[in-house]
Design an enzyme around this catalytic site. Sequence first.
Site: not given
Lengths: 176, 590
Positions: B278, B281, B304, B324, B363, B366, B371, B520
């Site tokens: 990241e 990037e 994230c 990102s 999560k 996710e 994908e 988190c």
Amino acid sequence: MIDEDLKAADCSCKTDSIIDEMAAIFNENTITEGSLIPILQKAQTRLGYLPVQALRYIAARLNKSLSEVAGVVGFYSFFSTVPRGKYVIRVCLGTACYVRGGKEVLSALEKHLGITVGQTTDDRVFSLEVGRCFGACGLAPVIMINEEVYQRVKPVKVGEILAPYKMREAEMEAVK
Amino acid sequence: MPRITINNITREVPEGITVFEAARETGIRVPSLCRMESFQPTGACRVCVVEVEGAKNLVASCTTPVSEGMVIKTNTKRVRDARRLAVELILSEHNGNCQTCDRNNTCELQSLAFELGIDNIGFTGEPACSRTDMSTEALIRDNAKCIKCRRCVVACNEIQTVGALFPQYRGFNTLIGPAFNYNLADVTCVQCGQCAAVCPVGAIIEVSHIERVWSALDDPSKVVVVQTAPAVRASLGECFDYPPGTLVTGKMTAALRRMGFHHVFDTNFTADLTIIEEGMELLTRIKKAFVEKQKVALPQFTSCSPGWINFMEAFYPEFLPNLSTCKSPQQMFGAVAKTYLSKKYGCRPEDMYVVSVMPCTAKKYEAARPEMNSSGVRDVDAVLTTRELGKMIKQAGIDFPLLPDEEMDKPLGVSSGAADIFANTGGVMEAALRTAFEVITGKKLPFNQMHVEAISGLEGIKETELTITGTKEEWSFLEGVTLKLVVAHGLGNARKVVDAVKSGEKEYHFVEIMTCPGGCIGGGGQPRPTTDEVRKKRIEAIYREDEGKALRQSHDNPKIKQLYGDFLGFPLGELAHKLLHTHYTEKERI
């Protein structure tokens, strides 16, 4: 209480015309922070009820979630998410009307029309709803048919009250 | 300062506080099932009632401000009876099934009923009709257990500004949920689980992955690998009655081994990897913008936090290019484990079972995204919340406090302190700066302990600027450039930041967003309750963990270097792109 009825009612839809009507309302009115309820009132006046497409459109335009808009609609008995009859009969069950026989009036109407509260007759002429005080306690028990107020209603007289409406409908049917 | 008397204690209390708060300041606990710290009280539950001299009725202490000369009694027969009555009425329509409920032993209603000495429910109410909504990957709702306290409504609407949950209908028919009693999956829900974090009962809980993890552990054909997010080590102890802020990294590792996991690794490892990818990037985007004068999507937003990703896909699809492209550390771990590691271990990706332990409910969603299968199979097979891991440790008969401290396995258990601070708001930004600054200037981030004070702490939106001087040759175009940075946590705050960028009011280079308040460590899968006090303690613990490590910067992690050398090639390279990066899809907003 899953509103399957609502989903069903909306499937038959003319979504495009609903969206057009809603767009018109937004064009004609200034939108402010507190616009939700006035917009809902106008939408219901135009469409006769509040289909889910209209609510989704309103939610998107006002930057609110559908859940919030539906929550407001569900809170007020004035709003309806199902199509209603030409004449909406509202029976007051506020305290004064309740103690003076409002409930019996309601039963009589249910029996007479063959529908229960929240329903509409098959011919879409009458809908039956309950209200909480119309501010006419001195005239209890009170019912309203659209904007018309009927006072000191007796259960046995409901047929008499409805007769002119039925007659008008029959005449219009005949003309057609 | 008004002078009040509360249970015969006379004292001055700050102007404008409520009777509830005054009682608490005096050391008197008043129960409540609906109050939420630092939010407008709703007065919904009626169990915080107290007696105020001169008032005809009992008052809800959470909504009543103190006034001069007020005489309050919180423990009279009248008060106790009224509280009992309120709770009995709630219980009379509460379809609870305590013994089989997820919240058995952690239910606020259950413990209040016990505390108030309710031995009989004096009413036969019509129990709320049960309809379990299991439509989402992360959350289960059961209206039959809902006590209509509306905490979730505050969390969903005020903290997160998502608006999936709202009171529907009226009176006894009130249901807390999506429009028209739709399923959660039918409206926009980011699955952050803040509703589940504040629910006093078992009406909103996470979808349990406990059984599928036990099955995998029992399956001899599977190599079962576990990764734990940094936030978990600072909160898991709470499941075993340790005070908030106790670090249990070593005991957690020992527990996971004893549960039967073959390899105990760390999401921290891929947090370090995230920083490399990241960070590169970001520097690439900045270079394109500054040197090549290309049009690039700036600011770059962190990626994230899966609730935030869901939020952007639904509410701000026009900003998806700004996110990102890095996968979250959880998903990077799954992809690396099922390619690099499985090769190392000589097993097929489908024979490896990757479990992650997360402070997060989103999560779960996710990991289930279609994908997220760079290895050819689903990269992360099961996601446990911190709470679920606590339960599993108990189910395994492990006496947690007696466990020794153990170290995680190599190579994916090695990490820097920069990875630890991914757990709290400001941490990803700080970790990125530690690496980026050294890459650009060859020097360490010039702050005490490399902590960027301006972006730490619980302030909702934290801005800072960093002027770069003393650049190395290849980064000389950044000499004297001031980077504009902002950190926000809680989606309501995130929304403000994105709106400010959208309107042109603010310009930033890099934006860190965490879905949950505090980051988190305040996630929807963390032990309950999470208050600001608890958040602060967990954050302190995370900083202790960071400062206690020899490695403090992601790019110093030797195993990361090895991973690039042996397998990935170089940052943003072809294989890195395939395994570590992703794309986003616009979603309909409802």
